[in-house]
Design a protein around this motif. Structure first.
Motif, mmCIF file in Angstrom:
data_model
loop_
_atom_site.group_PDB
_atom_site.id
_atom_site.type_symbol
_atom_site.label_atom_id
_atom_site.label_comp_id
_atom_site.label_asym_id
_atom_site.label_seq_id
_atom_site.Cartn_x
_atom_site.Cartn_y
_atom_site.Cartn_z
ATOM 1 N N VAL A 1 1.059 -1.291 0.006
ATOM 2 C CA VAL A 1 0.122 -0.154 0.144
ATOM 3 C C VAL A 1 0.685 1.274 -0.218
ATOM 4 O O VAL A 1 0.523 2.314 -0.616
ATOM 5 C CB VAL A 1 -1.297 -0.487 1.437
ATOM 6 N N SER A 2 2.237 0.971 0.240
ATOM 7 C CA SER A 2 2.340 2.070 0.809
ATOM 8 C C SER A 2 4.124 2.071 0.770
ATOM 9 O O SER A 2 5.052 0.723 1.213
ATOM 10 C CB SER A 2 2.766 3.256 2.424
ATOM 11 N N ARG A 3 5.509 2.598 -0.099
ATOM 12 C CA ARG A 3 6.365 2.567 0.324
ATOM 13 C C ARG A 3 7.127 3.713 1.547
ATOM 14 O O ARG A 3 7.043 5.018 1.368
ATOM 15 C CB ARG A 3 7.207 3.098 -0.442
ATOM 16 N N VAL A 4 8.016 3.244 2.337
ATOM 17 C CA VAL A 4 8.373 4.324 3.517
ATOM 18 C C VAL A 4 10.063 4.385 2.998
ATOM 19 O O VAL A 4 10.441 3.992 3.539
ATOM 20 C CB VAL A 4 8.446 3.946 5.115
ATOM 21 N N THR A 5 10.581 5.405 3.155
ATOM 22 C CA THR A 5 12.378 5.546 2.695
ATOM 23 C C THR A 5 12.778 6.823 3.515
ATOM 24 O O THR A 5 11.735 7.642 4.078
ATOM 25 C CB THR A 5 12.137 5.869 1.121
ATOM 26 N N ILE B 1 -5.029 10.912 5.293
ATOM 27 C CA ILE B 1 -5.755 11.526 3.799
ATOM 28 C C ILE B 1 -4.375 11.139 2.577
ATOM 29 O O ILE B 1 -5.107 11.652 1.433
ATOM 30 C CB ILE B 1 -5.959 12.477 4.145
ATOM 31 N N LEU B 2 -3.477 10.569 2.859
ATOM 32 C CA LEU B 2 -2.798 10.567 1.924
ATOM 33 C C LEU B 2 -3.529 9.251 0.467
ATOM 34 O O LEU B 2 -3.719 8.040 0.438
ATOM 35 C CB LEU B 2 -1.164 9.718 2.026
ATOM 36 N N ALA B 3 -3.619 10.537 -0.886
ATOM 37 C CA ALA B 3 -3.967 9.518 -1.930
ATOM 38 C C ALA B 3 -2.965 8.820 -2.712
ATOM 39 O O ALA B 3 -1.777 9.029 -2.257
ATOM 40 C CB ALA B 3 -5.272 10.421 -3.181
ATOM 41 N N SER B 4 -3.691 7.709 -3.288
ATOM 42 C CA SER B 4 -3.157 6.851 -4.439
ATOM 43 C C SER B 4 -2.111 7.372 -5.348
ATOM 44 O O SER B 4 -2.895 8.341 -6.163
ATOM 45 C CB SER B 4 -4.053 5.929 -4.776
ATOM 46 N N GLY B 5 -0.839 7.722 -5.514
ATOM 47 C CA GLY B 5 0.064 8.224 -5.962
ATOM 48 C C GLY B 5 0.738 9.564 -5.568
ATOM 49 O O GLY B 5 2.086 9.878 -6.036
ATOM 50 N N ASP B 6 0.060 9.792 -3.460
ATOM 51 C CA ASP B 6 0.685 11.352 -2.835
ATOM 52 C C ASP B 6 2.177 10.562 -2.564
ATOM 53 O O ASP B 6 1.703 9.310 -2.252
ATOM 54 C CB ASP B 6 -0.348 11.928 -2.579
ATOM 55 N N THR B 7 2.754 11.093 -2.435
ATOM 56 C CA THR B 7 3.793 11.158 -1.544
ATOM 57 C C THR B 7 4.102 12.688 -0.640
ATOM 58 O O THR B 7 4.204 14.040 -1.069
ATOM 59 C CB THR B 7 5.273 11.394 -2.400
ATOM 60 N N VAL B 8 4.199 12.414 0.638
ATOM 61 C CA VAL B 8 3.984 13.689 1.512
ATOM 62 C C VAL B 8 5.928 13.066 2.556
ATOM 63 O O VAL B 8 6.242 11.905 2.741
ATOM 64 C CB VAL B 8 2.683 13.282 2.614
ATOM 65 N N PRO B 9 5.823 14.325 3.458
ATOM 66 C CA PRO B 9 6.722 13.792 4.452
ATOM 67 C C PRO B 9 6.458 13.519 5.297
ATOM 68 O O PRO B 9 5.116 13.937 5.870
ATOM 69 C CB PRO B 9 8.196 15.134 3.872
ATOM 70 N N LEU B 10 7.484 12.378 6.306
ATOM 71 C CA LEU B 10 6.670 12.090 7.698
ATOM 72 C C LEU B 10 8.348 12.512 9.420
ATOM 73 O O LEU B 10 9.166 11.886 8.531
ATOM 74 C CB LEU B 10 6.411 11.098 7.383
ATOM 75 N N THR C 1 5.122 7.313 0.455
ATOM 76 C CA THR C 1 4.913 6.930 -0.924
ATOM 77 C C THR C 1 3.674 6.172 -1.011
ATOM 78 O O THR C 1 3.609 4.868 -0.898
ATOM 79 C CB THR C 1 5.571 6.785 -1.897
ATOM 80 N N ARG C 2 2.068 6.649 -0.969
ATOM 81 C CA ARG C 2 1.176 5.431 -1.395
ATOM 82 C C ARG C 2 1.488 5.117 -2.649
ATOM 83 O O ARG C 2 0.902 6.032 -3.655
ATOM 84 C CB ARG C 2 -0.103 6.739 -0.539
ATOM 85 N N LEU C 3 1.179 3.831 -2.421
ATOM 86 C CA LEU C 3 0.762 3.067 -4.360
ATOM 87 C C LEU C 3 -0.263 2.878 -4.913
ATOM 88 O O LEU C 3 -1.647 3.228 -3.650
ATOM 89 C CB LEU C 3 1.903 2.070 -3.912
#
Length: 200
Positions: free
Chosen positions: A131-135, A174-183, A198-200
């Motif tokens: 579902v997501s990738r965390v880097t 609230i992260l939508a598919s395809g969006d990338t945000v800092p955490l 990144t939401r996959l």
């Protein structure tokens, strides 16, 4: 309190959610399943108060009574849940032995973290690599989030408090598919952990 109030769930000391087994009509704790609401919840208008009543409700209504509880907020962001029937006993979770209402004092096993609906959604996103990738800052992909003992969570090798980082974690919901945000998270050693989700 109206039924339009917000729903909340409980996380125990061992990183398990408080749930309800409809076959045995009993409470138990279990590793939360991403994308699934636990079978036991409560309504509240404001869980940041020093004290507030908690009525645990079953998704599947069965006859076993659950005592009315009084939540008392602790300085570390956790709560204790004490019976309001005059016995003064607390809800407790015992590892591999379920839950009961028999504790006479509030120690670690009687402390709970309140899970909001955004936190449930964020957990579903951050805990599944499909579902997501965390880097990290170096661009390395980290292992997904998992809930661990002590009301903590872990991403890769980094351990952090859920209570300390709740607003940052809830924002991922609230992260939508395809969006990338800092955490950005505060770790136990006092460092700021800067990640990208990144939401996959």
């Amino acid at each position: 309190m109206l039924y339009g109030s917000t729903r909340f769930w409980l996380l125990d000391f061992f990183g398990h959610v408080v749930d309800h087994d409809p076959l045995r009509d009993c409470l138990f704790s279990i590793t939360p399943s991403p994308g699934r609401y636990p079978g036991l919840f409560f309504f509240a208008d404001n869980v940041s108060l020093a004290e507030f009543p908690v009525t645990l409700r079953k998704v599947v209504s069965l006859p076993m009574p659950i005592p009315q509880l009084l939540a008392k907020r602790l300085p570390n962001g956790l709560v204790t849940l004490q019976r309001m029937d005059g016995t003064s006993r607390f809800l407790r979770s015992i590892e591999n032995e379920g839950l009961d209402f028999q504790a006479t004092e509030a120690k670690d096993w009687e402390n709970f973290f309140i899970l909001s609906e955004p936190m449930i959604h964020s957990y579903a996103i951050l805990s599944q690599e499909t579902v997501s990738r965390v880097t990290d800052e170096a661009g390395e992909t980290l292992e997904p989030l998992r809930l661990i003992q002590g009301h903590n969570a872990q991403i890769g090798e980094h351990v952090f408090s859920l209570a300390t980082n709740l607003p940052a974690l809830e924002a991922v919901a609230i992260l939508a598919s395809g969006d990338t945000v800092p955490l950005t998270l505060s770790t136990h050693n006092g460092d700021l952990l800067k990640l990208t989700v990144t939401r996959l």
